[in-house]
Design a protein around this motif. Structure first.
Motif, mmCIF file in Angstrom:
data_model
loop_
_atom_site.group_PDB
_atom_site.id
_atom_site.type_symbol
_atom_site.label_atom_id
_atom_site.label_comp_id
_atom_site.label_asym_id
_atom_site.label_seq_id
_atom_site.Cartn_x
_atom_site.Cartn_y
_atom_site.Cartn_z
ATOM 1 N N ALA A 309 -0.801 9.783 -0.413
ATOM 2 C CA ALA A 309 -1.813 10.273 -1.340
ATOM 3 C C ALA A 309 -2.984 9.311 -1.376
ATOM 4 C CB ALA A 309 -1.206 10.392 -2.735
ATOM 5 N N PHE A 310 -4.061 9.816 -1.865
ATOM 6 C CA PHE A 310 -5.244 8.948 -1.949
ATOM 7 C C PHE A 310 -4.999 7.840 -2.941
ATOM 8 C CE2 PHE A 310 -7.857 10.867 0.957
ATOM 9 C CZ PHE A 310 -7.863 12.246 0.811
ATOM 10 N N LYS A 311 -5.762 6.826 -2.847
ATOM 11 C CA LYS A 311 -5.501 5.620 -3.619
ATOM 12 C C LYS A 311 -5.528 5.898 -5.112
ATOM 13 C CE LYS A 311 -6.766 0.835 -4.020
ATOM 14 N NZ LYS A 311 -7.485 -0.278 -3.437
ATOM 15 N N ARG A 312 -6.551 6.689 -5.497
ATOM 16 C CA ARG A 312 -6.687 6.946 -6.917
ATOM 17 C C ARG A 312 -5.457 7.666 -7.455
ATOM 18 N NH1 ARG A 312 -12.191 9.525 -8.875
ATOM 19 N NH2 ARG A 312 -12.880 7.426 -8.417
ATOM 20 N N GLN A 313 -5.039 8.661 -6.674
ATOM 21 C CA GLN A 313 -3.857 9.430 -7.121
ATOM 22 C C GLN A 313 -2.619 8.562 -7.154
ATOM 23 O OE1 GLN A 313 -3.958 12.595 -4.343
ATOM 24 N NE2 GLN A 313 -5.698 13.622 -5.315
#
Lengths: 320, 314
Positions: A309-313
């Protein structure tokens, strides 16, 4: 001698007041010190030298002029010229190469003579030399104490005194003493200056001319004879010019050499660094592995891509 | 010619240089060389011709003899010569500088020093000579009515005078020009300050008027306030105003768009800026911030329909 004089006074408007003041000079003494100086030159002099000669004639009322002498004539001819003119001192200016000026000063029939190289000539006509004096007034002579220390300087001093001092009661002289000649020794040269005495407490203004004498030789006779003294510090102007030229040439040559050396360094084949003898010290050869020859191509590896997943997620998930 | 010898293996001492060969005008032909070798004057090896050091004549005895013969013992009055050191240098004494040519060498290259040396030498001569001249009743000052020809003509002296005057004029003019330039610079500064002050006043006035128009302040003091302000704030607020200086917005813009300084690299990340998370607002990053938080406008104007209702009600 009844001469008509023109009014000249520094600082006053020129009023031409013509008064004959020939003989009103106080009790006329007898002119006993019969010194006469012959000032002349060779051919090939430039304007500055000519003006210098004229200035010296102006300054010295006991001086006589003569026509230019051919340089091809031998120097002892000058003695005869002096005899004809009834002079016992001589200042002879010789110009060479239209650049260098030599001055001979001599005591005419038997006496010593000296040859100088003249430099740094400034004439009376220069606007920076603002003083003025009576024409034909007697000068004070001022000498450096260094003149008494060496025998050759002492001889020159005597020569200068006899040549440059105006005899007392000379018919063309003025009885006032209003200027001073200074002879100083600096840098192995004799510096000549002429100052006007304004106040008796010692304020002076330079009149000119001014020049520098570089002694070459002193002779026992007049324009000849055995050499009594040779100046060890004297370098002839030709040698001087040559040295300058050689120095310049040497500089250029040095620069060129440096450039060439640098070029050579760049283009020369760089030598291989020799193999280091100690390089094998730490070599520990590994054991020989059996050669594994693969006959079939290996299977292609399947790379599974991780679904990241993307970093923010990821951060959000982590926080939850 | 002096034949010095240097062998390839070792160098001979200079003592060998003293061996003058008797044949001064020899042309060093082979035969002569062989003879010299046989005679033992030459050693085997490289022989180099060395010039004899030039001997300069300094015949001290001869000079003294010549001087003795040549000297004329005239009374001082005829010669008027003096030998002396230069007079004391008043200027250097006043400045307490140890003048280098106190007794030693005069530096011929330092023009000013050299000419001052000559000048002082002449001065010393005069100071010494004056009493002597007076004793011999020789005058140094000519009387007022004595007119005589001078070494330099009247015309020439006039030229000199003109040149001196023109030099002085040039100097004066350049001084004046310099002063004027300075004044103008100063005047310009003053002008700028006055203009700025006027602009500030105008701004203050306009903002005060606007405030009154909008109903924020119902005091009309700003009309008279100018006079009061002028008296009080001329001393007080000048300091305050100057302290604030350019506003923060101005500073930011200067920094961004102003002249000077390297700006091209300013938007690049550095190590520090990359690791710096101080500007991170979590709520805004996660989309939870909302519009400026909840504090935008407390007094939100109600919509048209609500206003109509209110109006109809009242």
């Amino acid at each position: 001698l009844c001469l008509c004089f023109i009014v000249v006074e520094k600082g006053s408007p020129s009023s031409k007041n013509q008064k004959c003041k020939g003989k009103e000079r106080g009790p006329p003494g007898k002119w006993t010190n019969k010194e006469r100086v012959l000032i002349f030159s060779s051919r090939g002099i430039n304007f500055r030298t000519r003006h210098l000669m004229q200035d010296l004639r102006t300054m010295m009322p006991h001086a006589k002029a003569d026509t230019k002498m051919d340089r091809k004539d031998k120097l002892f001819v000058i003695n005869e010229v002096c005899e004809i003119k009834n002079c016992n001192k001589c200042l002879y200016f010789e110009a060479k190469k239209k650049q260098d000026l030599y001055m001979w000063i001599s005591n005419s029939p038997h006496g010593p003579s000296a040859k100088f190289l003249v430099q740094n000539i400034h004439t009376l006509a220069e606007l920076k030399l603002t003083g003025n004096c009576l024409k034909g007034s007697r000068p004070l002579l001022s000498f450096d104490p260094k003149f008494d220390k060496e025998p050759h300087y002492a001889l020159l001093k005597e020569l200068f005194i006899q040549t440059f001092s105006t005899p007392r009661y000379h018919p063309k002289s003025q009885p006032f003493v209003d200027h001073v000649f200074t002879f100083t020794i600096a840098d192995n040269r004799i510096w000549f200056r002429n100052y006007q005495i304004i106040e008796e407490d010692g304020s002076l203004v330079e009149i000119g001319p001014r020049f520098v004498l570089n002694l070459m030789k002193i002779f026992q006779g007049s324009f000849g004879g055995p050499t009594l003294y040779e100046n060890p510090d004297f370098r002839s102007p030709n040698m001087h010019r040559r040295e300058m030229r050689l120095a310049a040439a040497a500089k250029v040559r040095e620069k060129q050499m440096v450039k060439e050396m640098q070029k050579g360094k760049k283009t020369s084949a760089k030598e291989d660094l020799e193999s280091d003898v100690t390089a094998d010290v730490f070599l520990t050869p590994a054991e020989e592995k059996p050669a594994d020859i693969q006959t079939e191509a290996p299977e292609p590896k399947v790379v599974k891509k991780k679904q990241k997943a993307f970093k923010r997620q990821r951060m959000q998930m982590a926080r939850r | 010619m002096v034949i010095g010898s240097k062998t390839m293996a070792f160098v001979e001492e200079e003592a060998l240089l003293g061996q003058d060969s008797e044949e001064e005008n020899s042309e060093l032909s082979d035969d002569e060389l062989q003879e010299a070798f046989a005679a033992g004057l030459l050693k085997p090896g490289m022989n180099v011709l060395v010039d004899k050091p030039k001997k300069l004549v300094n015949n001290v005895e001869g000079l003294k003899q010549c001087l003795a013969d040549f000297r004329k013992d005239l009374p001082w009055v005829e010669r008027l010569d003096l030998t002396n050191l230069p007079a004391a240098n008043i200027i250097s004494q006043a400045e307490e500088k140890a003048s280098a040519p106190a007794a030693g060498e005069l530096d011929a290259d330092d023009d000013f020093q050299r000419e001052m040396f000559f000048y002082r030498q002449a001065q010393a001569t005069i100071l010494e000579a004056m009493p002597l001249l007076n004793r011999h009743s020789i005058a140094t000052k000519r009387p007022e009515d004595y007119f005589a020809e001078m070494a330099k003509s009247d015309q020439h002296m006039q030229k000199i005078r003109k040149k001196l005057i023109s030099k002085q004029m040039i100097m004066e003019r350049s001084e004046k020009a310099k002063k004027l330039r300075e004044q103008r610079k100063f005047g310009k500064k003053v002008q700028i300050e006055v203009i700025q002050k006027r602009q500030q006043e105008k701004k203050a006035m306009m903002s005060a008027v606007k405030k009154y128009q909008k109903g924020m302040t119902d005091k009309l003091e700003f009309l008279e306030g100018d006079q009061k302000m002028n008296k009080e704030s001329s001393q007080g607020s000048k300091k305050a105003v100057n302290k604030k200086g350019p506003s923060a917005k101005r500073k930011y813009k200067d920094q961004k768009f102003g002249f000077g300084g390297k700006k091209s690299g300013k938007k690049w990340n550095t190590k520090e800026s990359y690791n710096d998370v101080s500007g991170f607002r979590a709520k805004i990053a996660h989309g939870k911030g909302g519009k400026k938080g909840k504090g935008g406008k407390q007094n939100k104007r109600p919509g048209k329909s609500v206003r109509k209702k209110m109006k109809n009600r009242s």
